[in-house]
Write a protein that holds these residues in place. Structure first.
Motif, short mmCIF file in Angstrom:
data_model
loop_
_atom_site.label_atom_id
_atom_site.label_comp_id
_atom_site.label_asym_id
_atom_site.label_seq_id
_atom_site.Cartn_x
_atom_site.Cartn_y
_atom_site.Cartn_z
N SER A 183 0.86 -1.24 0.05
CA SER A 183 -0.17 0.02 0.09
C SER A 183 0.97 1.27 0.02
O SER A 183 0.53 2.30 -0.72
N GLU A 184 1.99 1.29 1.01
CA GLU A 184 2.88 2.38 0.93
C GLU A 184 3.53 2.57 -0.52
O GLU A 184 3.76 3.73 -0.83
N ALA A 185 3.70 1.48 -1.13
CA ALA A 185 4.35 1.47 -2.56
C ALA A 185 3.44 1.88 -3.54
O ALA A 185 3.76 1.97 -5.02
N GLY A 186 2.16 2.29 -3.15
CA GLY A 186 0.87 2.49 -4.32
C GLY A 186 0.61 1.13 -5.14
O GLY A 186 0.26 1.43 -6.32
N LEU A 187 1.09 0.03 -4.51
CA LEU A 187 0.88 -1.21 -5.48
C LEU A 187 -0.60 -1.82 -5.30
O LEU A 187 -0.98 -2.66 -6.03
N ILE A 188 -1.31 -1.61 -4.24
CA ILE A 188 -2.72 -2.36 -4.08
C ILE A 188 -3.69 -1.53 -4.87
O ILE A 188 -3.83 -0.11 -4.67
N ASP A 189 -4.49 -2.17 -5.68
CA ASP A 189 -5.47 -1.77 -6.59
C ASP A 189 -6.94 -1.61 -5.88
O ASP A 189 -7.82 -1.10 -6.24
N GLN A 190 -7.29 -2.78 -5.03
CA GLN A 190 -8.32 -2.72 -4.53
C GLN A 190 -8.46 -3.59 -3.16
O GLN A 190 -7.48 -4.39 -2.94
N TYR A 191 -9.44 -3.13 -2.26
CA TYR A 191 -9.49 -3.73 -1.03
C TYR A 191 -10.84 -4.38 -0.93
O TYR A 191 -12.02 -3.88 -1.12
N ASN A 192 -10.81 -5.75 -0.72
CA ASN A 192 -12.08 -6.65 -0.26
C ASN A 192 -12.17 -6.87 1.07
O ASN A 192 -11.56 -7.64 1.55
N LEU A 193 -12.90 -6.17 1.81
CA LEU A 193 -13.07 -6.31 3.27
C LEU A 193 -14.24 -6.72 3.71
O LEU A 193 -15.33 -6.21 3.13
N LEU A 194 -14.35 -7.86 4.56
CA LEU A 194 -15.60 -8.35 5.21
C LEU A 194 -15.29 -7.81 6.68
O LEU A 194 -14.37 -8.32 7.75
N VAL A 195 -16.00 -6.94 7.25
CA VAL A 195 -15.75 -6.24 8.62
C VAL A 195 -16.69 -6.76 9.51
O VAL A 195 -17.74 -6.81 9.38
N ALA A 196 -16.16 -7.52 10.57
CA ALA A 196 -17.05 -8.04 11.75
C ALA A 196 -17.27 -7.34 12.67
O ALA A 196 -16.41 -6.17 13.23
N PRO A 197 -18.21 -7.18 13.37
CA PRO A 197 -18.82 -6.49 14.58
C PRO A 197 -18.04 -6.73 15.83
O PRO A 197 -18.87 -7.29 16.78
N VAL A 198 -16.86 -6.61 15.89
CA VAL A 198 -15.88 -7.14 17.11
C VAL A 198 -14.77 -6.22 17.21
O VAL A 198 -14.38 -5.90 16.18
N LEU A 199 -14.54 -5.63 18.26
CA LEU A 199 -13.22 -5.06 18.85
C LEU A 199 -12.24 -5.85 19.37
O LEU A 199 -12.58 -6.30 20.71
N GLY A 238 -8.86 -4.99 20.21
CA GLY A 238 -8.05 -4.21 20.96
C GLY A 238 -6.62 -4.50 20.64
O GLY A 238 -5.58 -3.73 21.19
N ALA A 239 -6.12 -5.65 20.13
CA ALA A 239 -4.90 -6.04 19.76
C ALA A 239 -4.76 -6.82 18.68
O ALA A 239 -5.61 -7.69 18.29
N GLY A 240 -3.58 -7.04 18.04
CA GLY A 240 -3.32 -7.78 16.81
C GLY A 240 -2.88 -7.12 15.64
O GLY A 240 -3.09 -5.61 15.66
N ALA A 241 -2.43 -7.81 14.76
CA ALA A 241 -2.06 -7.07 13.45
C ALA A 241 -2.96 -6.51 12.65
O ALA A 241 -4.08 -6.97 12.56
N GLY A 242 -2.76 -5.06 12.50
CA GLY A 242 -3.85 -4.29 11.66
C GLY A 242 -3.46 -4.05 10.31
O GLY A 242 -2.48 -4.21 9.67
N LEU A 243 -4.45 -3.89 9.56
CA LEU A 243 -4.08 -3.60 8.15
C LEU A 243 -3.54 -2.34 7.79
O LEU A 243 -2.51 -2.47 6.89
N PHE A 244 -3.95 -1.20 8.44
CA PHE A 244 -3.39 -0.06 8.18
C PHE A 244 -2.53 0.59 9.33
O PHE A 244 -2.73 0.19 10.61
N ASP A 245 -1.24 1.09 9.24
CA ASP A 245 -0.76 1.74 10.26
C ASP A 245 -0.82 3.05 10.53
O ASP A 245 -1.58 3.65 9.52
N ARG A 246 -0.33 3.60 11.50
CA ARG A 246 -0.51 5.08 11.78
C ARG A 246 0.74 5.70 11.31
O ARG A 246 0.68 7.05 11.89
N ALA A 247 1.58 5.53 10.62
CA ALA A 247 2.61 6.28 10.10
C ALA A 247 2.20 7.58 9.19
O ALA A 247 1.20 7.45 8.46
N ASP A 248 3.10 8.39 9.32
CA ASP A 248 2.89 9.68 8.54
C ASP A 248 3.05 9.58 7.33
O ASP A 248 4.20 9.11 6.80
N ARG A 249 2.19 9.58 6.43
CA ARG A 249 2.58 9.33 5.01
C ARG A 249 1.25 10.03 4.04
O ARG A 249 0.28 10.58 4.78
N ASP A 250 1.50 10.19 2.81
CA ASP A 250 0.68 10.93 2.07
C ASP A 250 -0.85 10.31 1.99
O ASP A 250 -0.84 9.05 1.94
#
Length: 192
Positions: A137-153, A155-167
């Motif tokens: 994603s940071e390299a601009g190579l992902i073209d599409q996201y297919n997400l099935l978002v579940a109703p659960v929080l 609180g920990a674990g590998a996330g899809l998006f980071d919080r790094a400062d980027r465009d």
């Protein structure tokens, strides 16, 4: 040019870690999707739709090792067996690739992924592999996201998006649907 599609099950707080709870999934809430969310076939129909589009699979090393331990002999994943597979890793040795799982190629860099994306062929789907997805994603190579978002929080674990400062970059919602078990299907195209 080939399209790179990242597909995942994701918690509402963005965690993609260990939804199935299978081998190699040591997250403290491993299995959160299959244990905590009512199964509805219509909410999982996206996976069948994806298979019709998939011409190859891509994994990071950890996801490859997890999936390779189960998918080659899984009846549920039989349709993926002979598809080409790409593993993005700087450390995985060639002799670590599993037998009986179709053609497999190790890509050693983001540049190798970019070169593959420029070739002719259909869509390449990335399963699991959150770290790889963030890098691509940071390299601009992902073209599409297919997400099935579940109703659960979680609180920990590998996330899809980071919080790094980027465009920032813009997404366009292609399709959405909600299901009675609380899952949301969100399909986004990335504006390049």
């Amino acid at each position: 040019m080939r399209k790179l599609v990242y597909t995942c099950f994701m918690s509402l707080d963005g965690v993609v870690d260990s939804p199935g709870g299978g081998p190699g999934e040591e997250h403290r809430s491993a299995g959160w999707l299959v244990q905590d969310i009512e199964f509805l076939p219509e909410a999982m129909a996206l996976k069948g739709e994806e298979l019709a589009e998939t011409t190859a699979l891509m994994f990071g090393r950890n996801s490859y090792e997890s999936f390779a331990a189960v998918w080659p002999d899984s009846e549920d994943h039989e349709a993926y067996k002979e598809l080409p597979k790409y593993v993005v890793s700087t450390t995985l040795p060639e002799d670590a690739l599993v037998d009986k799982w179709g053609p497999q190629t190790i890509l050693r860099s983001t540049e190798d992924v970019a070169a593959l994306r420029e070739t002719d062929g259909g869509a390449i789907f990335i399963h699991g592999s959150a770290e790889l997805a963030r890098r691509l994603s940071e390299a601009g190579l992902i073209d599409q996201y297919n997400l099935l978002v579940a109703p659960v929080l979680l609180g920990a674990g590998a996330g899809l998006f980071d919080r790094a400062d980027r465009d920032k970059y813009q997404l366009t919602l292609r399709e959405s649907e909600s299901y009675s078990n609380g899952i949301l299907k969100l399909i986004y195209d990335v504006k390049h």
